[in-house]
Design an enzyme around this catalytic site. Structure first.
Site, mmCIF file in Angstrom:
data_model
loop_
_atom_site.group_PDB
_atom_site.id
_atom_site.type_symbol
_atom_site.label_atom_id
_atom_site.label_comp_id
_atom_site.label_asym_id
_atom_site.label_seq_id
_atom_site.Cartn_x
_atom_site.Cartn_y
_atom_site.Cartn_z
ATOM 1 N NE ARG A 190 -3.485 -2.740 0.787
ATOM 2 C CZ ARG A 190 -4.432 -3.239 -0.008
ATOM 3 N NH1 ARG A 190 -4.779 -2.595 -1.102
ATOM 4 N NH2 ARG A 190 -5.024 -4.384 0.277
ATOM 5 C CB CYS A 191 2.155 3.383 -2.237
ATOM 6 S SG CYS A 191 3.289 4.753 -2.478
ATOM 7 C CG ASP B 110 -12.403 -10.151 -2.882
ATOM 8 O OD1 ASP B 110 -12.299 -11.248 -2.308
ATOM 9 O OD2 ASP B 110 -12.082 -9.072 -2.358
ATOM 10 N NE ARG C 256 -17.387 -27.755 17.237
ATOM 11 C CZ ARG C 256 -18.325 -28.254 18.016
ATOM 12 N NH1 ARG C 256 -19.537 -27.709 18.022
ATOM 13 N NH2 ARG C 256 -18.081 -29.283 18.799
ATOM 14 C CG HIS D 208 -4.969 -13.190 4.810
ATOM 15 N ND1 HIS D 208 -5.702 -12.671 5.856
ATOM 16 C CD2 HIS D 208 -4.680 -12.151 3.996
ATOM 17 C CE1 HIS D 208 -5.823 -11.357 5.693
ATOM 18 N NE2 HIS D 208 -5.222 -11.015 4.574
ATOM 19 C CD GLU E 138 -3.169 -42.354 -24.584
ATOM 20 O OE1 GLU E 138 -2.679 -43.314 -23.988
ATOM 21 O OE2 GLU E 138 -4.366 -42.054 -24.539
#
Length: 774
Positions: free
Chosen positions: A92-93, A170, A296, A302, A620
């Site tokens: 990120r800049c 995404d 659960r 990530h 093949e």
């Protein structure tokens, strides 16, 4: 309309990059496949004699300059195709968002003569690139005024060309069917879902899975479609008021039908119709409080960004990288910044800011509660997915279902292919929804002749989506020698339509049944074929169910070999794929000593550099004399002292295993569309209490042709078929062979006449959704 000049062939090697410098950077969140795109840009740029530079750490590296902007060589991108993430880094800049930061970035680029930028990232990264381009001349003027560059540099580097590729797991960018990284992220999700299903079944548990997608529900929606989830929450399509009751009723009904598990998928940005968040914990608490089910929560996080890129992402990114270099070479000062996109099976170029604006319109529509419009703005692929999921996930009460009194049979023909079961499931459930009675034929046409046919219900196909092989059983037997017995079975069971899911044998089978209509009225019914074969050799379709899974099997094994190489080695691999060479592109039909000798010499020279491995694929049946053993011995002998040689035959591994997300999704959607076609044809051909269809257009194959799904009469496809070799006369993927050779450092001719002209982003019509991309 194109002019006569447009029909002149255009060859990549005739385009010159001499005197041009291309900078490539990755920005924003990382995505699997970015490295494949970087590799393609570098090698295609060098091939046309352009200088190519890495810009490390995204825009931050461009602002910082120095060692962050480095000229690269061919070997710089060796062995990165199969590596996830981005080897040139992404950051990120904040400084690039300021004019001062962009001024410094412009100075750093001009110092190296870079006036062509290939940006791989999301909509924020691409928007920043477009602003940079718009300000470029002003930035250069300012640099000249400050004495940092001279007026000659201002004139020489007056224009900045920008081409974008969308790297985002995404799939949240409008204008492209798939972004780089999306398919790989789906692989990670489905691997987890498949693993969770076994433990959930053991303990009769409900699992709530949270997947990425803060502003876009594509991953949640497609993974729900690919695993047959009970419920899905996405930001573009919030549940209606009272969804809590509806969901709990659905989960209870599934348990009552002896289903031992429930899967609920939640996008991290899921909302209700009042724009309030729906979290995975909230869903879990609701299920526990209302139903008392053991529940659960699993948050994938990530993990979805990690791992190696899928075969689809490697090929997609490579094709996009080539198209990006083409776009940069052909750019003029008047050309707007463009983004390379995928439409169906075709690379296209679209104005970058048109795509960005439409992407922003989606978020605006969601913020304002215009959810129907948000879905439409997402594009035809997204809308197709949503419509199919709604069709297959919730069974209406029997009293609400229409009753057509039509009986439809489904069968698998040919060799097994991963994704066949997903296709059968979709056909059965759509057929039942349309009001038909569905029948399953066991063991193909041979089983049909023996009366192995039974009615199949909605619940019978539960959990089939992720199963490999063919649960119904499949045989290569053609119907010609069983025509009378098959006709008897169709009459006995009053079968009014046939859906055949299979490969080349299925295609031949429909041709035989169609030809037998003159003798047997029982075959005068609507018939449709859905292509399913790992060989991808069915005329009329660019893709077949099962081919993507087989490709991933091959790339997974290739990756294992590359990881294992501690010394310089060469691997020869045989793929088991009849006459088609879909999986092995090198010199398939041109095996001769001259070629093999040239290949050995080429590989030997490569091995003398920093490159540590070589890989050759052999089909093949490519040549009866140049066998795997012969080529192995040739390379072993000629490579002495430079590299070792190994061989491996994959065989039936390519037909086995669980289907990939692409094959599950493709099989589901193409089969659902085929069943809707059957319903339409049944209505059209029903006269005086009987179905009678004897025209060519009542026996069709549904295939993906470039951008669209198309129903094609099998009789018309005969002219496109090489029956001797069991392949289409024209195969689109053969055009990728020169590309493969260029990326492997061979000199060859590459026809790029089909490369995309700049198009405009257009709102799709309902008709386009029907024929739309997978």
């Amino acid at each position: 309309p194109r002019s006569a000049m447009d029909h002149q062939p255009k060859f990549f090697e005739n385009l010159s990059g001499t005197g041009k410098a291309i900078g490539v950077l990755t920005s924003g969140g990382d995505a699997q496949g970015m490295n494949a795109a970087v590799r393609a840009v570098v090698r295609m740029g060098i091939y046309v004699k352009a200088k190519v530079y890495f810009v490390y750490e995204g825009y931050q590296g461009m602002v910082d300059g120095g060692d962050n902007i480095v000229e690269v060589s061919w070997e710089s991108v060796s062995s990165i195709l199969q590596v996830g993430g981005t080897v040139i880094g992404s950051a990120r800049c904040k400084s690039f968002r300021t004019r001062e930061g962009r001024l410094q970035a412009a100075y750093n680029l001009v110092q190296r003569g870079i006036t062509n930028l290939c940006v791989i990232g999301g909509d924020g990264s691409l928007t920043g690139a477009n602003l940079f381009r718009e300000e470029w001349s002003g930035l250069l003027e300012e640099l000249a005024q400050k004495g940092k560059i001279d007026e000659e540099a201002v004139k020489k580097y007056a224009y900045l060309n920008i081409v974008g590729m969308v790297g985002s797991i995404d799939n949240d960018f409008c204008g492209t069917d798939m972004t780089i990284g999306t398919d790989s992220a789906l692989h990670r999700i489905i691997e987890v879902v498949d693993a969770i299903m076994t433990t959930a079944q053991s303990h009769q548990r409900t699992f709530v899975l949270e997947v990425m997608g803060r502003h876009c529900g594509y991953l949640a929606l497609v993974s729900a479609l690919a695993c047959g989830a009970d419920w899905v929450f996405i930001p573009e399509y919030p549940p209606e008021e009272g969804w809590e009751d509806s969901m709990c009723v659905k989960l209870s009904e599934n348990r009552a039908r002896k289903k031992r598990l429930n899967i609920i998928i939640v996008a991290e940005g899921a909302i209700d119709c009042h724009n309030k968040p729906i979290t995975s914990e909230k869903v879990k608490d609701l299920v526990v409080q209302r139903l008392g089910f053991d529940t659960r929560v699993t948050i994938l996080g990530h993990v979805q960004r990690g791992g190696t890129p899928s075969a689809f992402d490697r090929i997609l990114a490579s094709r996009m990288g080539v198209e990006a270099v083409l776009a940069l070479l052909e750019a003029t000062p008047a050309t707007p910044a463009c983004v390379v996109s995928l439409s169906g099976n075709q690379a296209v170029r679209l104005p970058l800011m048109e795509c960005v604006q439409m992407t922003q319109e989606v978020q605006k529509a969601m913020d304002e509660g215009r959810f129907v419009e948000a879905v439409r703005l997402r594009g035809r692929s997204f809308e197709n997915n949503l419509n199919t999921y709604k069709l297959l996930s919730h069974k209406k009460p029997d009293a609400e279902l229409p009753k057509t009194n039509f009986n439809v049979a489904v069968l698998n023909v040919g060799a097994p292919a991963a994704g066949m079961n997903a296709a059968v499931r979709a056909a059965v459930r759509v057929g039942i929804t349309e009001g038909h009675k569905m029948f399953a034929v066991i063991d193909g046409f041979e089983g049909f002749a023996r009366g192995k046919i039974k009615e199949i219900s909605w619940g019978d196909v539960g959990g089939w989506t992720g199963q490999g092989g063919s649960i119904l059983g499949t045989k290569r037997t053609l119907p010609a020698k069983y025509l009378e017995k098959i006709a008897d079975q169709m009459r006995t069971n009053n079968i009014n339509a046939l859906m055949v899911i299979g490969g080349f044998e299925a295609y031949l089978g429909l041709l035989e049944l169609s030809a037998a209509r003159e003798k047997y009225d029982e075959f005068c019914v609507p018939m449709v074929m859905v292509p399913a074969t790992v060989s991808n050799n069915v005329p009329g379709s660019d893709f077949s169910i099962g081919a993507d899974t087989a490709l991933n099997t091959i790339t997974d094994v290739s990756l294992f070999w590359c990881v294992c190489l501690l010394t310089k080695q060469f691997w020869l691999k045989l793929t088991k794929l009849a006459r088609t060479g879909y999986f092995c592109r090198p010199e398939l039909w041109k095996c001769n000593l001259e070629n093999d000798t040239a290949n050995v010499e080429h590989l030997t020279e490569k091995m003398k550099t920093s490159i540590q491995r070589g890989l050759v694929l052999r089909n093949e049946n490519c040549n009866e004399n140049y066998t795997t053993d012969f080529i192995y011995q040739l390379y072993s002998e000629e490579g002495k002292g430079v590299f070792d040689c190994r061989k491996n035959v994959l065989g039936h591994m390519q037909q086995g295993g669980a289907p990939s997300p692409f094959d599950r999704n493709f099989g589901t959607k193409i089969s659902a569309k085929a069943m809707q076609w059957i319903s339409k044809k049944l209505k059209e051909t029903y006269r005086k209490g009987k179905v009678f269809a004897n025209t060519d257009d009542s026996v069709c194959l549904l295939g993906m042709r470039r951008r669209n799904l198309v129903f094609q009469p099998v009789a018309e496809l005969k002219n496109e078929t090489d029956f001797v070799h069991r392949i289409p006369k024209e195969q689109w993927w053969l055009k990728l062979r020169p590309l493969m050779k260029i990326l492997a450092k061979y000199k060859t001719s590459y026809d790029v006449s089909d490369s995309g002209q700049l198009e405009h982003v257009a709102m799709h019509s309902p008709k386009e959704v029907e024929t739309g991309a997978i």
